[in-house]
Design a protein around this motif. Structure first.
Motif, short mmCIF file in Angstrom:
data_model
loop_
_atom_site.label_atom_id
_atom_site.label_comp_id
_atom_site.label_asym_id
_atom_site.label_seq_id
_atom_site.Cartn_x
_atom_site.Cartn_y
_atom_site.Cartn_z
N MET A 139 5.63 -8.48 4.44
CA MET A 139 4.20 -8.49 4.16
C MET A 139 3.77 -7.18 3.51
O MET A 139 2.96 -7.17 2.59
N ALA A 140 4.35 -6.08 4.00
CA ALA A 140 4.01 -4.78 3.42
C ALA A 140 4.45 -4.74 1.96
O ALA A 140 3.84 -4.08 1.14
N MET A 141 5.51 -5.49 1.64
CA MET A 141 6.05 -5.50 0.29
C MET A 141 5.27 -6.42 -0.64
O MET A 141 5.52 -6.44 -1.85
N ALA A 142 4.36 -7.23 -0.10
CA ALA A 142 3.75 -8.31 -0.86
C ALA A 142 3.16 -7.86 -2.19
O ALA A 142 3.29 -8.54 -3.19
N CYS A 143 2.50 -6.72 -2.21
CA CYS A 143 1.89 -6.25 -3.46
C CYS A 143 2.79 -5.26 -4.17
O CYS A 143 2.32 -4.55 -5.07
N ARG A 144 4.03 -5.16 -3.77
CA ARG A 144 4.98 -4.17 -4.32
C ARG A 144 4.35 -2.78 -4.31
O ARG A 144 4.07 -2.19 -5.36
N PRO A 145 4.06 -2.25 -3.13
CA PRO A 145 3.39 -0.95 -3.06
C PRO A 145 4.32 0.17 -3.52
O PRO A 145 5.54 -0.01 -3.58
N HIS A 165 0.62 -13.11 4.99
CA HIS A 165 1.37 -12.45 3.94
C HIS A 165 0.59 -12.49 2.62
O HIS A 165 0.50 -11.52 1.90
N THR A 166 0.01 -13.64 2.31
CA THR A 166 -0.62 -13.81 0.99
C THR A 166 -2.03 -13.23 0.95
O THR A 166 -2.65 -13.21 -0.11
N GLU A 167 -2.52 -12.76 2.08
CA GLU A 167 -3.89 -12.29 2.14
C GLU A 167 -4.16 -11.16 1.14
O GLU A 167 -5.11 -11.22 0.36
N ALA A 168 -3.27 -10.14 1.17
CA ALA A 168 -3.50 -8.99 0.30
C ALA A 168 -3.39 -9.36 -1.19
O ALA A 168 -4.31 -9.08 -1.96
N PRO A 169 -2.31 -10.03 -1.62
CA PRO A 169 -2.22 -10.39 -3.05
C PRO A 169 -3.42 -11.22 -3.51
O PRO A 169 -3.90 -11.05 -4.63
N LEU A 170 -3.91 -12.12 -2.66
CA LEU A 170 -5.05 -12.94 -3.05
C LEU A 170 -6.30 -12.09 -3.16
O LEU A 170 -7.09 -12.22 -4.08
N GLN A 171 -6.48 -11.23 -2.20
CA GLN A 171 -7.67 -10.40 -2.17
C GLN A 171 -7.75 -9.52 -3.42
O GLN A 171 -8.81 -9.36 -4.01
N ILE A 214 -3.85 -10.33 -7.46
CA ILE A 214 -2.61 -10.00 -8.16
C ILE A 214 -1.85 -11.29 -8.44
O ILE A 214 -1.28 -11.47 -9.51
N GLN A 215 -1.88 -12.20 -7.49
CA GLN A 215 -1.15 -13.46 -7.66
C GLN A 215 -2.03 -14.62 -7.20
O GLN A 215 -2.93 -14.44 -6.39
N SER A 248 2.19 -16.45 -4.84
CA SER A 248 2.34 -15.49 -3.77
C SER A 248 3.23 -16.07 -2.66
O SER A 248 4.06 -15.36 -2.08
N GLN A 249 3.06 -17.37 -2.36
CA GLN A 249 3.90 -17.99 -1.34
C GLN A 249 5.35 -18.00 -1.80
O GLN A 249 6.26 -17.73 -1.02
N GLU A 250 5.54 -18.31 -3.08
CA GLU A 250 6.89 -18.33 -3.65
C GLU A 250 7.53 -16.95 -3.49
O GLU A 250 8.68 -16.81 -3.07
N ASP A 251 6.73 -15.93 -3.79
CA ASP A 251 7.18 -14.56 -3.70
C ASP A 251 7.52 -14.20 -2.25
O ASP A 251 8.52 -13.54 -1.98
#
Lengths: 353, 550
Positions: free
Chosen positions: B172-178, B118-124, B127-128, B133-136
């Motif tokens: 997971m798709a929502m992780a970066c708020r697309p 889940h946190t892969e995209a935000p970290l990459q 963004i967070q 990101s885990q909290e989110d």
């Protein structure tokens, strides 16, 4: 600078520029890397090196030409279905087929093609090539060319028979084990483990010294040594097919094991088995050659490529290439068989899956 | 909060070509599509309609061997994706456009924990930070009503159920708020009861974040719940587009009308014949795989000429019951009677005639037909094996069978299964079972891998054959719409037990057993308000209950 060097560079650079202009990507990459390589070669090795580059390129172009013509030839003479397959075959496959075809012809018609008999002494030992002997004489003064041609018959024929036998035994047992499962599978599996745990050369030496070295024993011994690998492959491939619903449907219909193996499982396992055949054939070939080299394979004076390498090995120290000729014959066939197998695999995996 | 409704995605004249047989063949023929922020568009059509291809193209992506033709335009938030360099496209994906695949089980990497994926995209995309990101992620899990939202992320994909995994994937798709999410058949592989949870979760979260979505599916009832606008596709062409209510009430095109009409097929219910021996009778059967018991005291009867539908979620023991009847899995207790006489428990002990009487049709026609055997031989073999036909008589019989399943013999006789479509393969499967001249056929999920129109054709065919040949069917399915159309009697199974059984009309009128009720109410209907009403009736908390029951 002589005209050859100037002409050589003018040709490669001109050809690569043309390829670049007409946007032939692969041709350009090929030609331009040839240009770069020949710059280095020219600096390091001078004119002689450039000659060898030219000859090598010529040889490759020649074999490509031969492969192309042979493929076209097959397209014309074969019936419509097979011709369609051939038209899409890569050049490497054409080359492989051509080599196999040539070997087969020379093996079958050996007595007609060969100028002398395989055991006929016609000159002094290690005589160089002359107008009578295309490739010179061997350690007893026999014609090298004739022996190479007879060798095709003996060595290839023996390897082919041994491989086929290994496949019949290994594939049958492997598919049977996959279908039946349970104790029988375990039993066959452990027997195979035992055979495979003994190094193949030592095992064959052992068996051959027990049972003697005639051709029939040789074939059976080699088949026994190579069958376990086929067994393992056939069993694992068959294992994936056995779980399919169509096998269940056939079982529920009340079909016997033999029908299941022959009609349902075998047609779905042929692709990996054919690939393995090409590979195993080459290994068997090398083992036969190796055994002959050790003196346990095909017995003299029968011509055999493996023993021909051994008998003429002393010539290496005099800078002669004679022992390399039978070795080259082995290598060429190995490459050719694998080209054809690659193509067959590509065909069977790409088309109807 | 005022929500921005500007245009987000604007596709114009989208043409996509696929490479096959050394030619580029156009597979999508000039599609126009406009999607506003916060809007959900349903893309609907049969397989091969180009739904997924269009969905991927919205990310500026094509599968290997496909390319977007010249003159196509895909404008995402003012950015022309067809001319954007690959590296820039890459940074859009995951961050501003996300994709939810059909099978979450196949799309998660089994070697990593959910939350790490889940946190892969935000970290990459920086963004967070990891903890943020885990909290989110936990917050999203909570919003998607996953049980134990603070802990579930630390499990591996195989440790959670299919429905939960699908929701984790949505999170997971929502992780970066697309701005845009593409859902490619997200609930197709799920049971009806699980499907509801995922649908409501997706709908809520898309609503909360004002995310636009392309919802790709072949299930009309599902799309009716999810989409604001529906676009119908056929073979790479647009058939029509309208907002959901208009589309459902007044479909314009004939093709759309035929899609809508699929669920109309209803066979007339046949009552049990009086005083005859049942054809197949399952009596108090227990069965187990190794030491794990799977069936407990299963009993039901099947009379000749009747269809008994066995319904239940995956893992309820439907297929195992079929295996007991065919003798592939000998029961540990109880017996199977054929016309009053017990059948040997193991199929190997049965006579040829006993084997002939009961035939099977499988769910996956792909694995049920040997790909290397010609159609003529697949169908011909049982006829040859049981009736000893050969030569011209055998050929006549095969032709007759091909006629029976409505395929032209001259055209199909010499073909191989991989050259046929899904529906045709299923027909060949039916022909193979008929070739044995059986009295009883087990249909194991025969329509669930097919498009609705094709599936309906198969159902009609089965019905026709039943009338002509007086066959009895045991119809295993999880799709209650299929049950409604074809069954005479219904058996409901749960956890390896028969929960309820009876004639169809009785089973479909209340009062029901609690579980039957849950199953029935979970089947999506064509009414766009169905999901909302249902959730209100059950109350959101109820969803948790369903989860626990599983």
């Amino acid at each position: 600078m002589n005209y050859f060097i100037i002409g050589f560079y003018a040709l490669v650079i001109g050809a690569s520029s043309l390829a670049a202009y007409y946007q032939k990507r692969t041709a350009f990459l090929l030609l331009f890397s040839l240009t770069l390589v020949s710059f280095v070669m020219g600096i390091v090795g001078g004119e002689a090196m450039l000659w060898s580059v030219t000859i090598l390129a010529g040889l490759i172009a020649f074999s490509a030409g031969v492969s192309y013509s042979f493929r076209e030839f097959l397209v014309i003479i074969l019936p419509a279905d097979a011709a369609k397959e051939m038209r899409t075959a890569p050049l490497t496959a054409g080359f492989g087929l051509f080599v196999i075809f040539t070997y087969a012809i020379s093996g079958i018609f050996a007595p007609i093609i060969a100028p002398y008999g395989e055991a006929e002494v016609i000159s002094s030992a290690f005589a160089p090539a002359d107008e009578n002997m295309l490739l010179g004489a061997d350690q007893l003064g026999r014609d090298m060319f004739s022996r190479i041609i007879y060798g095709a018959r003996n060595t290839v024929g023996l390897a082919l028979l041994a491989t086929i036998l290994a496949f019949v035994m290994g594939a049958t047992a492997g598919l049977y084990a996959a279908t039946k499962g349970g104790k029988l599978d375990q039993l066959l599996g452990r027997i195979v483990d035992v055979i495979m745990s003994i190094p193949s050369l030592i095992f064959s030496l052992l068996l051959l010294s027990i049972f003697g070295t005639n051709t029939a024993t040789l074939i059976i011994v080699i088949a026994i040594i190579y069958a376990p690998r086929v067994f393992r492959l056939a069993r694992s491939v068959g294992g994936n097919v056995v779980v399919m619903d169509y096998i269940e449907a056939a079982k529920l219909r009340g079909e016997g094991t033999w029908y299941l193996i022959r009609k349902e499982i075998l047609p779905n396992s042929t692709a990996p088995l054919i690939a393995e055949f090409g590979l195993e054939f080459c290994f068997v070939f090398l083992l036969v050659a190796g055994l002959s080299f050790l003196g346990l394979g095909i017995q003299p004076p029968t011509a055999d490529w493996g023993s021909m390498v051994r008998e003429n090995a002393t010539l290496i120290s005099f800078g002669e290439i004679t022992p390399l000729i039978p070795a080259g014959a082995i290598a060429l066939l190995t490459v050719a068989v694998n080209f054809v197998v690659d193509w067959m695999l590509y065909r069977s995996s790409g088309l109807k899956e | 909060m005022t929500q921005d409704k500007s245009v987000l995605l604007n596709i114009k004249n989208l043409r996509i070509e696929g490479y096959s047989d050394e030619n580029w063949i156009e597979i999508v023929h000039g599609i126009d599509l406009t999607l506003h922020r916060g809007e959900v568009m349903g893309l609907i059509g049969e397989s091969g309609a180009g739904k997924s291809t269009i969905g991927l193209a919205a990310m500026g992506f094509t599968r290997d061997g496909c390319r977007i033709s010249e003159g196509s335009s895909i404008e995402f938030d003012g950015m022309e994706l067809t001319t954007t360099p690959a590296a820039d496209l890459q940074s859009l994906r995951g961050a501003r456009i996300a994709y939810v695949a059909q099978s979450a089980a196949a799309s998660f990497n089994p070697a990593h924990k959910l939350i790490d994926q889940h946190t892969e995209a935000p970290l990459q995309y920086r963004i967070q930070k990891r903890l943020e990101s885990q909290e989110d992620a936990m917050e999203l899990y909570e919003r998607l009503r996953l049980p134990n939202p603070r802990e579930i992320g630390f499990r591996y994909p195989h440790q959670v159920s299919g429905g939960q995994l699908q929701r984790a994937m949505t999170a997971m798709a929502m992780a970066c708020r697309p701005d845009l999410i593409i859902f490619d058949e997200p609930t197709t592989a799920l049971d009806v009861t699980t499907q509801i949870e995922v649908l409501s979760a997706i709908r809520d979260i898309v609503d909360q974040f004002n995310t636009a979505a392309l919802y790709i599916t072949h299930d009309l009832a599902v799309v009716a719940q999810m989409a604001d606008v529906i676009k119908v596709l056929l073979k790479g062409d647009e058939v029509e587009e309208a907002d959901t209510r208009t589309m459902l009430e007044h479909p314009k095109d004939d093709y759309t009308k035929s899609l809508w009409a699929v669920r109309d097929f209803k066979k007339e219910q046949v009552p049990r014949p009086a005083d005859t021996v049942p054809l197949i009778s399952v009596k108090n059967v227990d069965a187990s795989y190794g030491d794990t018991p799977v069936l407990y005291d299963v009993s039901f009867d099947i009379y000749s000429g009747m269809t008994v539908a066995v319904v239940g979620e995956s893992g309820s023991g439907k297929s195992t019951t079929a295996r007991c009847i065919t003798g592939l899995l000998p029961p540990t207790k109880g017996e199977v009677l054929f016309q009053g006489t017990p059948l040997p428990p193991d199929y190997r002990d049965r006579t040829k005639d006993q084997l002939r009487q009961a035939q099977m049709i499988y769910q996956m026609a792909d694995t049920a037909l040997n790909p290397k055997v010609k159609i003529s031989e697949i169908i011909g073999r049982p006829a040859q094996f049981y009736s000893g036909l050969h030569g011209p008589a055998l050929k006549n019989r095969v032709d007759e069978l091909l006629d029976l399943i409505e395929l032209d013999p001259s055209q199909y006789y010499n073909r191989y299964p991989p050259e046929l479509s899904g529906g045709q393969k299923q027909r060949i499967g039916i022909a193979r079972s008929l070739a044995a001249e059986p009295t009883f056929i087990i249909c194991d999920e025969v329509t669930s891998a097919l498009d609705q129109l094709v599936a309906e054709g198969i159902l009609r065919l089965l019905d026709k054959l039943q009338k002509e040949l007086n066959l009895a069917y045991m119809f295993i399915t999880h799709d209650l719409a299929t049950v409604r159309s074809i069954a005479d009697e219904v058996v409901v199974m749960q956890y390896g037990k028969v929960v309820e059984q009876g004639p169809k009309d009785v089973m479909f009128t209340p009062p029901h057993h609690e579980y039957t009720d849950l199953l029935l109410s979970s089947v999506p209907e064509m009414d766009p308000d169905w999901l909302t009403t249902l959730l209100e009736e059950r109350g959101v908390d109820d969803m948790g209950e369903v989860e626990k029951n599983k």
